[in-house]
Enzyme design. Structure first.
Site, PDB file in Angstrom:
ATOM      1  N   ASN A   9       1.092  -1.251   0.326  1.00 52.11           N
ATOM      2  CA  ASN A   9      -0.253   0.302  -0.128  1.00 52.11           C
ATOM      3  C   ASN A   9       1.187   0.946   0.146  1.00 52.11           C
ATOM      4  OD1 ASN A   9      -1.775   2.109   0.408  1.00 52.11           O
ATOM      5  ND2 ASN A   9      -2.071   1.316   2.433  1.00 52.11           N
ATOM      6  N   TRP A  10       1.329   1.747  -1.270  1.00 47.87           N
ATOM      7  CA  TRP A  10       1.942   3.092  -1.229  1.00 47.87           C
ATOM      8  C   TRP A  10       1.058   4.266  -0.548  1.00 47.87           C
ATOM      9  CZ3 TRP A  10       3.845   2.916  -7.326  1.00 47.87           C
ATOM     10  CH2 TRP A  10       4.830   2.017  -7.046  1.00 47.87           C
ATOM     11  N   LYS A  11       0.497   4.218  -0.268  1.00 45.66           N
ATOM     12  CA  LYS A  11      -0.298   5.465  -0.124  1.00 45.66           C
ATOM     13  C   LYS A  11       0.139   6.288  -1.097  1.00 45.66           C
ATOM     14  CE  LYS A  11       0.178   3.746   4.757  1.00 45.66           C
ATOM     15  NZ  LYS A  11       0.266   3.129   6.401  1.00 45.66           N
ATOM     16  N   HIS A  98      -9.924   0.715   4.988  1.00 48.39           N
ATOM     17  CA  HIS A  98      -8.355   1.162   5.535  1.00 48.39           C
ATOM     18  C   HIS A  98      -8.468   2.313   6.917  1.00 48.39           C
ATOM     19  CE1 HIS A  98      -4.362   2.493   6.367  1.00 48.39           C
ATOM     20  NE2 HIS A  98      -4.137   1.509   5.887  1.00 48.39           N
ATOM     21  N   GLU A 100      -7.016   4.653   7.990  1.00 49.95           N
ATOM     22  CA  GLU A 100      -7.009   5.638   7.514  1.00 49.95           C
ATOM     23  C   GLU A 100      -8.524   6.239   6.946  1.00 49.95           C
ATOM     24  OE1 GLU A 100      -2.792   5.208   5.514  1.00 49.95           O
ATOM     25  OE2 GLU A 100      -2.328   5.099   7.806  1.00 49.95           O
ATOM     26  N   GLU A 170      -5.894  -5.489  10.139  1.00 50.21           N
ATOM     27  CA  GLU A 170      -5.249  -4.763  10.578  1.00 50.21           C
ATOM     28  C   GLU A 170      -5.054  -3.542  11.981  1.00 50.21           C
ATOM     29  OE1 GLU A 170      -2.314  -2.922   6.933  1.00 50.21           O
ATOM     30  OE2 GLU A 170      -4.281  -2.016   6.653  1.00 50.21           O
ATOM     31  N   GLY A 176       2.423   2.316  10.573  1.00 48.00           N
ATOM     32  CA  GLY A 176       3.402   3.051  10.263  1.00 48.00           C
ATOM     33  C   GLY A 176       3.858   3.275  11.946  1.00 48.00           C
ATOM     34  N   SER A 216       3.201  -2.374  10.388  1.00 52.56           N
ATOM     35  CA  SER A 216       4.349  -2.746   9.956  1.00 52.56           C
ATOM     36  C   SER A 216       5.430  -3.995  10.463  1.00 52.56           C
ATOM     37  CB  SER A 216       4.965  -1.575  11.905  1.00 52.56           C
ATOM     38  OG  SER A 216       4.874  -0.420  12.006  1.00 52.56           O
ATOM     39  N   GLY A 237       2.413  -1.429   4.195  1.00 53.37           N
ATOM     40  CA  GLY A 237       2.868   0.067   4.081  1.00 53.37           C
ATOM     41  C   GLY A 237       3.828   0.759   3.762  1.00 53.37           C
ATOM     42  N   GLY A 238       4.454   1.230   4.540  1.00 53.95           N
ATOM     43  CA  GLY A 238       6.278   1.591   5.264  1.00 53.95           C
ATOM     44  C   GLY A 238       7.157   0.817   3.700  1.00 53.95           C
TER      45      GLY A 238
HETATM   46  C1  PEP Z   1      -1.280   0.617   5.651  1.00 49.50           C
HETATM   47  O1  PEP Z   1      -0.995   1.091   5.885  1.00 49.50           O
HETATM   48  O2  PEP Z   1      -1.989  -0.207   5.552  1.00 49.50           O
HETATM   49  C2  PEP Z   1       0.156  -0.524   6.587  1.00 49.50           C
HETATM   50  C3  PEP Z   1       0.269  -2.012   7.289  1.00 49.50           C
HETATM   51  O3  PEP Z   1       1.074   0.335   6.796  1.00 49.50           O
HETATM   52  P1  PEP Z   1       2.625   0.351   7.459  1.00 49.50           P
HETATM   53  O4  PEP Z   1       2.904  -1.502   7.437  1.00 49.50           O
HETATM   54  O5  PEP Z   1       3.128   1.237   6.902  1.00 49.50           O
HETATM   55  O6  PEP Z   1       2.695   0.064   9.374  1.00 49.50           O
END
Ligand code: PEP
Length: 255
Positions: A9-11, A98, A100, A170, A176, A216, A237-238
């Site tokens: 997920n590049w956001k 998600h 967010e 999640e 994040g 994470s 994500g990251g």
């Molecule tokens: C996400 O936003 O779906 C996610 C899992 O982010 P991260 O891996 O950065 O925690």
């Protein structure tokens, strides 16, 4: 057996050129290094999708996803993008729910149920996110929260429709933040999700449902997380913004 999937997920990161370059690296690395039948999905900003769709068409197990769509099929919704539009550029998956989007854009379970319908109507697969906040975990309320999210967002579907849904657990407190659910904490919730799906749709469909972990995840913790019996991959994500890190996570499923 159910599919193992690693989805990035590049956001709202990467300009067009950076996105195309990262995706090209991922496609090449997958061709060279992936020997299992795990599926790789990259959920990119809308502006990247058309070009990434053409690149993805050259790689058997790399797919692209959108990070959101509007619930209507078409019409006067300035600034929005429909499921039919993302489908037309080669998208196969859409992230819905998600945390967010729930937190910053007020997306409710009822709205997400409509978006799920819109996505399925186009023959796309939702990656439907569920998970508790820090407060909900600390007050031991997380099973009820997750059950409510499932009931409100996807349990109106028929069994045939539900079979197309990928779930992603999640925990909001792990997204994040660098805090990861321990493999035991994640497995406990994934097993609960699978039991809840089984109670609604039966054991066979529950057994076929891919349930991803997100929060994470990185190359150091992915193997122990994915070794859990009910964790079928990750929503990343990251770590999905660095091709080498993302590929190392994908390669956990090399067999
Ligand atoms: C996400 O936003 O779906 C996610 C899992 O982010 P991260 O891996 O950065 O925690």
């Amino acid at each position: 057996m159910r599919k193992n999937i690693v989805a990035g997920n590049w956001k709202m990161n990467l300009n067009f050129e950076e996105g195309v370059s990262l995706f090209s690296e991922i496609v090449n690395m997958v061709k060279d290094e992936v020997i299992g039948d795990q599926e790789v999905v990259v959920c990119a900003p809308f502006i990247h999708l058309s070009t990434l769709g053409k690149l993805a068409a050259t790689a058997a197990n790399v797919h692209i996803g959108a990070q959101n769509v509007h619930q209507a099929e078409a019409g006067a919704y300035t600034g929005e993008v429909s499921a039919a539009q993302v489908k037309s550029v080669g998208v196969n998956y859409v992230i819905l729910g998600h945390s967010e989007r729930r937190a910053y854009f007020g997306e409710t379970d009822a709205l997400l149920a409509d978006k799920t319908n819109a996505v399925l109507k186009q023959g796309l697969r939702p990656i439907f996110c569920i998970g508790e906040t820090k407060e909900e975990r600390e007050s031991n309320n997380f099973f009820a929260v997750i059950k409510t999210q499932l009931e409100g967002g996807v349990f109106h579907l028929s069994a045939t429709e539900f079979a197309e849904v990928v779930l992603a657990y999640e925990p909001v407190w792990a997204i994040g933040t660098g805090l990861t659910a321990s493999p035991e904490q994640a497995q406990e919730v994934h097993a609960f999700i699978r039991e809840t799906v089984a109670a609604k749709y039966g054991a066979e469909i529950a057994d076929q449902t891919t349930i991803l972990y997100g929060g994470s995840a990185n190359p150091s913790n992915a193997s122990t997380l994915f070794a859990q019996p009910d964790i079928d991959g990750g929503l990343i994500g990251g770590a999905s913004l660095k091709s080498r890190d993302f590929l190392e996570i994908v390669k956990v499923f090399n067999k």
